[in-house]
Design a protein around this motif. Structure first.
Motif, PDB file in Angstrom:
ATOM      1  N   GLU A 161     -36.864  21.919   2.472  1.00  0.00           N
ATOM      2  CA  GLU A 161     -35.760  22.882   2.445  1.00  0.00           C
ATOM      3  C   GLU A 161     -35.144  23.052   3.834  1.00  0.00           C
ATOM      4  O   GLU A 161     -33.913  23.036   3.993  1.00  0.00           O
ATOM      5  CB  GLU A 161     -36.236  24.237   1.928  1.00  0.00           C
ATOM      6  CG  GLU A 161     -35.146  25.308   1.963  1.00  0.00           C
ATOM      7  CD  GLU A 161     -35.644  26.672   1.506  1.00  0.00           C
ATOM      8  OE1 GLU A 161     -34.837  27.636   1.569  1.00  0.00           O
ATOM      9  OE2 GLU A 161     -36.815  26.792   1.080  1.00  0.00           O
ATOM     10  N   SER A 162     -35.963  23.212   4.859  1.00  0.00           N
ATOM     11  CA  SER A 162     -35.439  23.445   6.209  1.00  0.00           C
ATOM     12  C   SER A 162     -34.667  22.248   6.727  1.00  0.00           C
ATOM     13  O   SER A 162     -33.667  22.390   7.437  1.00  0.00           O
ATOM     14  CB  SER A 162     -36.583  23.787   7.168  1.00  0.00           C
ATOM     15  OG  SER A 162     -37.512  22.717   7.252  1.00  0.00           O
ATOM     16  N   VAL A 163     -35.104  21.045   6.370  1.00  0.00           N
ATOM     17  CA  VAL A 163     -34.403  19.828   6.788  1.00  0.00           C
ATOM     18  C   VAL A 163     -33.041  19.758   6.105  1.00  0.00           C
ATOM     19  O   VAL A 163     -32.027  19.431   6.732  1.00  0.00           O
ATOM     20  CB  VAL A 163     -35.235  18.577   6.451  1.00  0.00           C
ATOM     21  CG1 VAL A 163     -34.505  17.311   6.892  1.00  0.00           C
ATOM     22  CG2 VAL A 163     -36.602  18.658   7.093  1.00  0.00           C
ATOM     23  N   PHE A 164     -33.034  20.093   4.824  1.00  0.00           N
ATOM     24  CA  PHE A 164     -31.777  20.058   4.071  1.00  0.00           C
ATOM     25  C   PHE A 164     -30.790  21.090   4.616  1.00  0.00           C
ATOM     26  O   PHE A 164     -29.600  20.804   4.772  1.00  0.00           O
ATOM     27  CB  PHE A 164     -32.051  20.310   2.591  1.00  0.00           C
ATOM     28  CG  PHE A 164     -30.811  20.283   1.743  1.00  0.00           C
ATOM     29  CD1 PHE A 164     -30.075  19.123   1.594  1.00  0.00           C
ATOM     30  CD2 PHE A 164     -30.364  21.428   1.098  1.00  0.00           C
ATOM     31  CE1 PHE A 164     -28.919  19.086   0.819  1.00  0.00           C
ATOM     32  CE2 PHE A 164     -29.222  21.420   0.331  1.00  0.00           C
ATOM     33  CZ  PHE A 164     -28.493  20.239   0.187  1.00  0.00           C
ATOM     34  N   ILE A 165     -31.268  22.279   4.929  1.00  0.00           N
ATOM     35  CA  ILE A 165     -30.395  23.322   5.479  1.00  0.00           C
ATOM     36  C   ILE A 165     -29.834  22.887   6.834  1.00  0.00           C
ATOM     37  O   ILE A 165     -28.669  23.140   7.155  1.00  0.00           O
ATOM     38  CB  ILE A 165     -31.154  24.654   5.584  1.00  0.00           C
ATOM     39  CG1 ILE A 165     -31.446  25.203   4.178  1.00  0.00           C
ATOM     40  CG2 ILE A 165     -30.359  25.680   6.394  1.00  0.00           C
ATOM     41  CD1 ILE A 165     -32.365  26.403   4.170  1.00  0.00           C
ATOM     42  N   LEU A 166     -30.650  22.197   7.618  1.00  0.00           N
ATOM     43  CA  LEU A 166     -30.229  21.705   8.922  1.00  0.00           C
ATOM     44  C   LEU A 166     -29.105  20.677   8.816  1.00  0.00           C
ATOM     45  O   LEU A 166     -28.241  20.584   9.695  1.00  0.00           O
ATOM     46  CB  LEU A 166     -31.431  21.067   9.641  1.00  0.00           C
ATOM     47  CG  LEU A 166     -31.156  20.163  10.838  1.00  0.00           C
ATOM     48  CD1 LEU A 166     -30.990  20.989  12.101  1.00  0.00           C
ATOM     49  CD2 LEU A 166     -32.287  19.144  11.036  1.00  0.00           C
ATOM     50  N   THR A 167     -29.097  19.914   7.738  1.00  0.00           N
ATOM     51  CA  THR A 167     -28.133  18.825   7.585  1.00  0.00           C
ATOM     52  C   THR A 167     -26.722  19.390   7.390  1.00  0.00           C
ATOM     53  O   THR A 167     -26.509  20.188   6.475  1.00  0.00           O
ATOM     54  CB  THR A 167     -28.509  17.934   6.391  1.00  0.00           C
ATOM     55  OG1 THR A 167     -29.862  17.479   6.554  1.00  0.00           O
ATOM     56  CG2 THR A 167     -27.584  16.729   6.299  1.00  0.00           C
ATOM     57  N   PRO A 168     -25.759  18.994   8.222  1.00  0.00           N
ATOM     58  CA  PRO A 168     -24.389  19.515   8.080  1.00  0.00           C
ATOM     59  C   PRO A 168     -23.810  19.214   6.705  1.00  0.00           C
ATOM     60  O   PRO A 168     -24.131  18.185   6.089  1.00  0.00           O
ATOM     61  CB  PRO A 168     -23.619  18.770   9.182  1.00  0.00           C
ATOM     62  CG  PRO A 168     -24.654  18.350  10.166  1.00  0.00           C
ATOM     63  CD  PRO A 168     -25.895  18.082   9.373  1.00  0.00           C
ATOM     64  N   ASP A 169     -22.950  20.096   6.237  1.00  0.00           N
ATOM     65  CA  ASP A 169     -22.354  19.924   4.916  1.00  0.00           C
ATOM     66  C   ASP A 169     -21.597  18.602   4.790  1.00  0.00           C
ATOM     67  O   ASP A 169     -21.490  18.043   3.691  1.00  0.00           O
ATOM     68  CB  ASP A 169     -21.394  21.084   4.608  1.00  0.00           C
ATOM     69  CG  ASP A 169     -22.134  22.377   4.309  1.00  0.00           C
ATOM     70  OD1 ASP A 169     -23.377  22.352   4.214  1.00  0.00           O
ATOM     71  OD2 ASP A 169     -21.460  23.421   4.175  1.00  0.00           O
ATOM     72  N   SER A 170     -21.086  18.099   5.889  1.00  0.00           N
ATOM     73  CA  SER A 170     -20.285  16.870   5.848  1.00  0.00           C
ATOM     74  C   SER A 170     -21.124  15.602   5.882  1.00  0.00           C
ATOM     75  O   SER A 170     -20.577  14.496   5.877  1.00  0.00           O
ATOM     76  CB  SER A 170     -19.319  16.837   7.038  1.00  0.00           C
ATOM     77  OG  SER A 170     -20.038  16.860   8.263  1.00  0.00           O
ATOM     78  N   ARG A 171     -22.479  15.744   5.862  1.00  0.00           N
ATOM     79  CA  ARG A 171     -23.302  14.553   6.096  1.00  0.00           C
ATOM     80  C   ARG A 171     -24.408  14.344   5.067  1.00  0.00           C
ATOM     81  O   ARG A 171     -25.383  13.643   5.356  1.00  0.00           O
ATOM     82  CB  ARG A 171     -23.917  14.643   7.503  1.00  0.00           C
ATOM     83  CG  ARG A 171     -22.897  14.718   8.617  1.00  0.00           C
ATOM     84  CD  ARG A 171     -22.212  13.410   8.877  1.00  0.00           C
ATOM     85  NE  ARG A 171     -23.144  12.524   9.518  1.00  0.00           N
ATOM     86  CZ  ARG A 171     -23.474  12.618  10.810  1.00  0.00           C
ATOM     87  NH1 ARG A 171     -22.930  13.558  11.577  1.00  0.00           N
ATOM     88  NH2 ARG A 171     -24.316  11.771  11.329  1.00  0.00           N
ATOM     89  N   PHE A 172     -24.280  14.913   3.880  1.00  0.00           N
ATOM     90  CA  PHE A 172     -25.350  14.692   2.901  1.00  0.00           C
ATOM     91  C   PHE A 172     -24.809  14.349   1.522  1.00  0.00           C
ATOM     92  O   PHE A 172     -23.660  14.644   1.174  1.00  0.00           O
ATOM     93  CB  PHE A 172     -26.285  15.907   2.814  1.00  0.00           C
ATOM     94  CG  PHE A 172     -25.710  17.098   2.093  1.00  0.00           C
ATOM     95  CD1 PHE A 172     -25.755  17.185   0.709  1.00  0.00           C
ATOM     96  CD2 PHE A 172     -25.147  18.159   2.795  1.00  0.00           C
ATOM     97  CE1 PHE A 172     -25.236  18.284   0.036  1.00  0.00           C
ATOM     98  CE2 PHE A 172     -24.630  19.252   2.139  1.00  0.00           C
ATOM     99  CZ  PHE A 172     -24.666  19.313   0.758  1.00  0.00           C
ATOM    100  N   PHE A 173     -25.705  13.714   0.747  1.00  0.00           N
ATOM    101  CA  PHE A 173     -25.471  13.441  -0.669  1.00  0.00           C
ATOM    102  C   PHE A 173     -26.728  13.814  -1.446  1.00  0.00           C
ATOM    103  O   PHE A 173     -27.780  14.108  -0.861  1.00  0.00           O
ATOM    104  CB  PHE A 173     -25.141  11.960  -0.899  1.00  0.00           C
ATOM    105  CG  PHE A 173     -23.795  11.553  -0.380  1.00  0.00           C
ATOM    106  CD1 PHE A 173     -22.655  11.780  -1.130  1.00  0.00           C
ATOM    107  CD2 PHE A 173     -23.668  10.935   0.861  1.00  0.00           C
ATOM    108  CE1 PHE A 173     -21.409  11.409  -0.656  1.00  0.00           C
ATOM    109  CE2 PHE A 173     -22.427  10.557   1.343  1.00  0.00           C
ATOM    110  CZ  PHE A 173     -21.303  10.798   0.583  1.00  0.00           C
ATOM    111  N   LEU A 174     -26.626  13.771  -2.779  1.00  0.00           N
ATOM    112  CA  LEU A 174     -27.764  14.030  -3.658  1.00  0.00           C
ATOM    113  C   LEU A 174     -27.916  12.872  -4.631  1.00  0.00           C
ATOM    114  O   LEU A 174     -26.943  12.177  -4.943  1.00  0.00           O
ATOM    115  CB  LEU A 174     -27.568  15.350  -4.414  1.00  0.00           C
ATOM    116  CG  LEU A 174     -27.420  16.598  -3.539  1.00  0.00           C
ATOM    117  CD1 LEU A 174     -27.054  17.806  -4.394  1.00  0.00           C
ATOM    118  CD2 LEU A 174     -28.693  16.877  -2.741  1.00  0.00           C
TER     119      LEU A 174
END
Length: 220
Positions: A161-174
């Motif tokens: 969870e903490s890693v995902f929260i750290l990831t900027p909104d512009s840089r992730f996918f699911l």
């Protein structure tokens, strides 16, 4: 598109989901509307490498091909690491030539992956699929221009969870990869972690999709 699944091995034919279905050269299915195609480091066969690259070369220029991959590096593989690097470099060069994104499988070789990306001065987006590591590695990859895709480990490992929260909104996918749970379940948890609505999350990922998969044709 309500949902985008960055990496799956099964096309589910759901109207509201755009699925990037993983394909291997020797098992190519021409009926898939969108796909990635690449040589996985665990499945490198030196006897058919040229044949594999010939198929990839034929398919990568098609608009239905959104990305090269999954490809990458895996130190568990029986294939010598130097050959893995050579195969990955060839796929990186193809992706750069055709301006297609890259979907990466990486196990115990992130430093070498970063170094290869720098060496080739890649301009195309590179996405680490199934990210499950700690914040320090996530930050290193993000600082070097990678995108991170989260899937089963987001569901199964609360520490992520903490890693995902750290990831900027512009840089992730699911993604779902090979799990039975649907992409909707992963979106719901991701939205909870980001403290936003699913609709807001859908817009974020739609924006990321438009930014990363610029050379695309979407069909159903």
């Amino acid at each position: 598109m309500q949902y985008f699944n960055l990496h799956t091995h099964v096309y589910t034919h759901q109207e509201d989901i755009l699925e990037l279905v993983n394909q291997y050269p020797q098992e190519f299915d021409a009926d898939l509307p969108q796909y990635s195609i690449g040589i996985h480091p665990l499945f490198i066969d030196e006897n058919r490498l040229e044949s594999d690259f010939e198929i990839i070369g034929q398919k990568i220029s098609l608009p239905e091909c959104l990305a090269i991959g999954e490809c990458g590096l895996d130190k568990r593989s029986e294939t010598p690491f130097e050959i893995q690097l050579e195969v990955l470099e060839r796929q990186f060069i193809l992706a750069e030539k055709h301006q297609k994104a890259i979907v990466i499988h990486c196990v115990h070789a992130f430093q070498e992956l970063v170094e290869l990306k720098k060496k080739l001065k890649l301009t195309v987006p590179v996405v680490i699929h199934g990210f499950s590591k700690k914040e320090q590695l996530a930050k290193q990859l993000l600082d070097n221009g990678f995108y991170l895709s989260f899937g089963k480990n987001l569901l199964q490992n609360p520490e992520l969870e903490s890693v995902f929260i750290l990831t900027p909104d512009s840089r992730f996918f699911l993604e779902t990869d090979m799990i039975e749970e649907g992409i909707q379940e992963i979106y719901a948890l991701a939205a909870k972690y980001k403290k936003i609505t699913v609709a807001e999350l859908q817009q974020i990922i739609s924006n990321n999709f438009d930014a990363v998969f610029t050379n695309k044709q979407i069909t159903k």
